[in-house]
Design a protein around this motif. Sequence first.
Motif, PDB file in Angstrom:
ATOM      1  N   ASN A  22       0.778  -1.381  -0.101  1.00  0.00           N
ATOM      2  CA  ASN A  22       0.013  -0.020   0.039  1.00  0.00           C
ATOM      3  C   ASN A  22       0.961   1.031   0.056  1.00  0.00           C
ATOM      4  N   GLN A 120     -11.937  -4.016  -9.073  1.00  0.00           N
ATOM      5  CA  GLN A 120     -11.399  -3.755  -7.614  1.00  0.00           C
ATOM      6  C   GLN A 120     -10.109  -3.043  -7.887  1.00  0.00           C
ATOM      7  N   ARG A 121      -8.978  -3.601  -7.310  1.00  0.00           N
ATOM      8  CA  ARG A 121      -7.938  -2.931  -7.543  1.00  0.00           C
ATOM      9  C   ARG A 121      -7.223  -2.717  -8.602  1.00  0.00           C
ATOM     10  N   ASP A 323     -10.164 -10.177  -3.865  1.00  0.00           N
ATOM     11  CA  ASP A 323      -8.819  -9.960  -3.832  1.00  0.00           C
ATOM     12  C   ASP A 323      -7.902 -10.377  -2.501  1.00  0.00           C
ATOM     13  N   ARG A 326      -5.698  -8.244  -0.008  1.00  0.00           N
ATOM     14  CA  ARG A 326      -6.284  -7.113   0.906  1.00  0.00           C
ATOM     15  C   ARG A 326      -6.040  -7.422   2.333  1.00  0.00           C
ATOM     16  N   ASN A 412     -17.092  -5.645  -0.034  1.00  0.00           N
ATOM     17  CA  ASN A 412     -17.202  -4.714  -1.246  1.00  0.00           C
ATOM     18  C   ASN A 412     -18.780  -4.318  -1.331  1.00  0.00           C
TER      19      ASN A 412
END
Length: 798
Positions: A22, A120-121, A323, A326, A412
């Motif tokens: 991150n 998502q990512r 994912d 995460r 999500n």
Amino acid sequence: MAEQIEIKVGFARHSNIIGVQNNYLASATPPLRLELQLLPPGVTQDVSKDITRFRYTSQKTRMIGREKEQKQLQEFLEGPEPFKWWLAVGAGGLGKSRLALETALEYQKQGWEAGFLGRQRTWDQNIQFLKTPPQDWPNKPVLLIADYVLGKPQEVGELVRSLATRQHTGSKVRLLLLERELKRKLKEEEEETDWFKQFLGEDSYSRSVIASSQHRQEALKLAPLSMEQLVEVVNQWPSSKRPPKKEWLTILERLDVGGRPLYALFLAEALQHGSTAAALTWSKDQLISDILDREKSRWQEGCVNLDSDLPLLIVATLCGGIDTLREDLPETLLTQLEQAVNIQNPPWSERSLHLTGHAMNAEQSRLFPLEPDLIGELFVLQELQPTQANPRLDKRKCDLRAKLLTTSWKINPIETFETLSRCAQDYPDHPALWPLMALPEDHSIWIRKFWARTVINVIYFAGVHIQEAKKLLDRLAALAVAHPGEATLRELHASSAVNLIRAYSQAGDPIRARELYDALSKLAADHSDEVILQELQAKGAFNLILAYGKTKDLTKAHKLYDSLPELASVHPAEATLRELHAKSAFNLIHYYSQAGDLSQAQKLYDSLSKLAADHSNEATLQEQQAKGAVNLIHTYGQAGDLIQAREVYDSLSKLTTTHPHETTLWEWHAKGTVNLILAYGQAGDLTQARELYDALSKLAADHSDKATLREEQAKGAVNLILAYGQAGDLTQARELYDSLSKLAADHPDEAPLRKQHANGASNMILAYLQAGDLTQANELYERVADLLKSELSITTKH
């Protein structure tokens, strides 16, 4: 053990590992990484056992019947503008994503950077890149495809504004949005979906930027495939058991699949493994259920562990994939992942390949959902239906299943909202749908927001399940009361109430619709500083007027209508309130016209005309006036009052002349012309009718890019052919028919012209028969027999 698991399957227990990742993402702009990967061959050579076989990325069959859409996309992509966006819409299974994929592959060959923005990512990273374009912007044209924007309309709107106003002069960019629908059809009206309104933005600047960068105002609507094309799709499917073409057509017509090729492929496989006789009685849901049952059997053959693996697939399908890298995955889900990974016979990578078509390993850290959506949605509904409807599950398993939806909401909320909304649209009668609408006990503000948005859509598609919809609305109302500081919940509660008022209206229950409207009015009054509630009150009034009109209670409808101008006057800056006032006026004009009360209809039209004139910069008001004029022209014409019909027509002509750039008005002007041609023809005034037709032909020629104007020209010709035939003037009738034939021949891709050509041929044959000229009638019939059989809906009038 945790580190070993992480290396094997790519999911993390330790926050420090994710923290490093991150921090890197926060300090560096990730590169643009568009997804355009075709699926690899499945785990078996037997196509019926390949999990990827129905997915658009597998390309198991050749794309059929999209030549027109491909040409339109070519025009979109090859224009000179630095940036343009466009929206493609169509029902689930119609082929939107496949069309986008084929387009991207073709332009990738031509040197474009092309592909899907991802989920998502990957989605987040691409949006970060596009909103703040760095120096390494691709030195070539870029095609961006955003599939399913229902859950992120504001974010996509911001992206459009960013790309439309970007300062650097790099290569041109095209953004193609894919969604199921742009507008929803009400009884007398169409209105934009909530997601599209949020995408456009609330302020005039945002709407102006988005509108100016749009390729075309009209969305690219994928046309349903013809029955012949569906059979062609079916014939590509590997099969040793294929019924005759006639049986295919019989089954497809009865299933009413809406021209969707995905259903044709479902049927091809189902018949390969089943009985044609059984298929003759299937519904669409039963067809998909047959496919899903075969999937479950294949999983068992592949040694998928139903206890450990299916819960993960359920969550992944609900929330658009998991994912596993995460940091904030719930502990229960991590435990479930560990359980699945620790089963080594066969290993998790092999079992996940059988489940999703993607083998999870250190490089592939995402657990994919079950696709395509139609199968994934039914899978979720079947697995999470109430215990009494699913007796094969014991209580322990049911308790586990009950936690899966909560887990999905936590992981999500946006994707969970999208999945449940699609479930409501595709399977509105499934018994599991309403239990799935339970709000998790441990809910954050983010979950509350998207759960409430799901309520709006589920109620919209409630159909006959109005009692369940009312219970759901009551739960949302209680949630809004429990969180008075969250104005968004009040707005979503009001929006859901509007949808339920509409449902009661369609069901012919104005009493309950009125009760809801009164509660909505009180909510708006109690929060008079929240203008959006006043707007939603006006929408509720609009829907309730439809209910009163349906039950022919025009006194109550008119009384409710009279409250709208006052509501609009309190908020003069809110154009939406005037728009709803105008739309309600149009509906009342329609109802009074149906009731034969032309005096009241005319008064409303005069009021609507004044409203439009007082706000001449608001195109929606002019459009409603034009629609009201078209209705009145028709009603006066049928009543034989040609003087009044002509007077209203002249006001319509003046309106379109005053606003020459409003192309929608020209379409309504054309419709009004068709109605007046019909009226003059019925009255025997063929001179006036012909003058109007010639003017209509010129209008269509002057706006040759508008297919709708050609369609109206064709309708005018059909009406005039009928009038000439009834007057015995076969020479003029035949001349007009020949020009109609040429119009249809010059535009072979426009199905409405073929249909009107068939109607014109029918009227011409009728004219010959009435004149006793059987030779000409037979000759014309022989020439157009195939056209009449395929296109003619039995009618001789517009």
